[in-house]
Write a protein that holds these residues in place. Structure first.
Motif, PDB file in Angstrom:
ATOM      1  N   ALA A  97      88.293   3.065 -41.309  1.00 22.79           N
ATOM      2  CA  ALA A  97      89.603   3.662 -41.015  1.00 22.79           C
ATOM      3  C   ALA A  97      89.438   4.582 -39.808  1.00 22.79           C
ATOM      4  O   ALA A  97      88.875   5.667 -39.923  1.00 22.79           O
ATOM      5  CB  ALA A  97      90.118   4.437 -42.214  1.00 22.79           C
ATOM      6  N   GLN A 124      98.643   2.488 -42.081  1.00 22.85           N
ATOM      7  CA  GLN A 124      97.566   1.656 -41.548  1.00 22.85           C
ATOM      8  C   GLN A 124      98.129   0.695 -40.507  1.00 22.85           C
ATOM      9  O   GLN A 124      99.054  -0.056 -40.785  1.00 22.85           O
ATOM     10  CB  GLN A 124      96.882   0.879 -42.674  1.00 22.85           C
ATOM     11  N   ARG A 138     100.347  -5.332 -42.844  1.00 23.03           N
ATOM     12  CA  ARG A 138     100.387  -3.915 -42.478  1.00 23.03           C
ATOM     13  C   ARG A 138     101.829  -3.453 -42.268  1.00 23.03           C
ATOM     14  O   ARG A 138     102.213  -2.365 -42.702  1.00 23.03           O
ATOM     15  CB  ARG A 138      99.544  -3.667 -41.216  1.00 23.03           C
ATOM     16  N   TYR A 142     103.192  -0.760 -44.788  1.00 24.01           N
ATOM     17  CA  TYR A 142     103.158   0.528 -44.081  1.00 24.01           C
ATOM     18  C   TYR A 142     104.240   0.558 -43.002  1.00 24.01           C
ATOM     19  O   TYR A 142     103.964   0.409 -41.810  1.00 24.01           O
ATOM     20  CB  TYR A 142     101.768   0.754 -43.471  1.00 24.01           C
ATOM     21  N   HIS A 215      93.274   0.086 -39.238  1.00 28.03           N
ATOM     22  CA  HIS A 215      92.485  -0.494 -40.323  1.00 28.03           C
ATOM     23  C   HIS A 215      93.035  -1.873 -40.657  1.00 28.03           C
ATOM     24  O   HIS A 215      94.222  -2.033 -40.937  1.00 28.03           O
ATOM     25  CB  HIS A 215      92.542   0.388 -41.575  1.00 28.03           C
TER      26      HIS A 215
END
Length: 246
Positions: A97, A124, A138, A142, A215
């Motif tokens: 990360a 992320q 992602r 997110y 990430h």
């Protein structure tokens, strides 16, 4: 808790040169960590990476603690790190990360002004090398907007009400200790299981979209199957959390 405001815990296993970049940007944060605790699996790999460097002399706030691969456990290892910290807030990160900028810790701490927030977790972002599936995942998990997750969200959001990721997440230490920390033995999902406990106890989980890390994983089909299998085992092991939720 009087030993520091915030500590960062990084879990490592066979770290590469990006380890130095990750620690360097953590040291440049607008809110600098009191300690950076490295919970490393298998001493020989990290020792080899650090050999001949001045890493420890240049980073006096870094502590390294080793466990064997046999000893490592997602919940137990993180609980051990929490016991080593006297900070008010504890940020757990994985070695892959990478903070996007110097504001990561500051943005994770902002939601903590609400004393009912037990956990805040970062957004992320997929890197340039990420494939289309990873980019979609992602964006789906997110999004660009913050969100607060409480018990009132369970009926509408189901299992997503307990979503949280220890790839990069900040925990209020007082609540963490009161709830008994992470479940000690779990193959996976220690973060969501903790979020479940926190939300059921009347606390909040906060998705902090402006706290950002790069990430992603370009898994092979076999690796994705293995990950999904572990996820399924975790769900089966904890029907009190996952049964009947979509």
């Amino acid at each position: 808790m009087n030993n520091g405001f915030v500590d960062v815990v990084v879990l490592t296993y066979k770290p590469d040169m990006s380890f130095f970049d990750q620690i360097a940007i953590l040291q440049r944060q607008t809110v600098r960590p009191n300690k950076i605790l490295i919970m490393n699996t298998e001493e020989k790999y990290l020792r080899s990476l650090l050999y001949g460097t001045r890493f420890m002399e240049e980073n006096p706030n870094v502590e390294i603690h080793h466990v064997s691969k046999k000893e490592f456990n997602h919940g137990k290892t993180r609980n051990r790190a929490a016991q080593l910290s006297g900070a008010d807030f504890l940020i757990f990160m994985t070695q892959d990360a990478m903070p996007v900028n110097e504001n990561l810790i500051e943005e994770l701490l902002k939601p903590m002004s609400d004393e009912k927030v037990a956990v805040s977790y970062a957004r992320q972002l997929a890197g340039e090398e990420a494939g289309p599936i990873e980019r979609y995942n992602r964006l789906f998990n997110y999004p660009e907007e913050d969100r607060v997750q409480t018990e009132a969200d369970i009926a509408e959001r189901g299992i997503k009400a307990f979503f949280c990721s220890d790839v990069c997440a900040c925990y209020r230490k007082e609540v963490f200790e009161r709830l008994g920390g992470f479940i000690r033995y779990t193959i996976f999902n220690e973060d969501m299981l903790y979020a479940y406990s926190a939300i059921r106890a009347g606390e909040k989980v906060f998705y902090a979209s402006r706290a950002q890390v790069c990430h992603f994983h370009n898994y092979t089909a076999k690796q994705q199957y293995s990950r999904n299998f572990d996820l399924g085992v975790s769900h089966a092991d904890h029907p009190e959390v996952f049964q009947g939720l979509n």
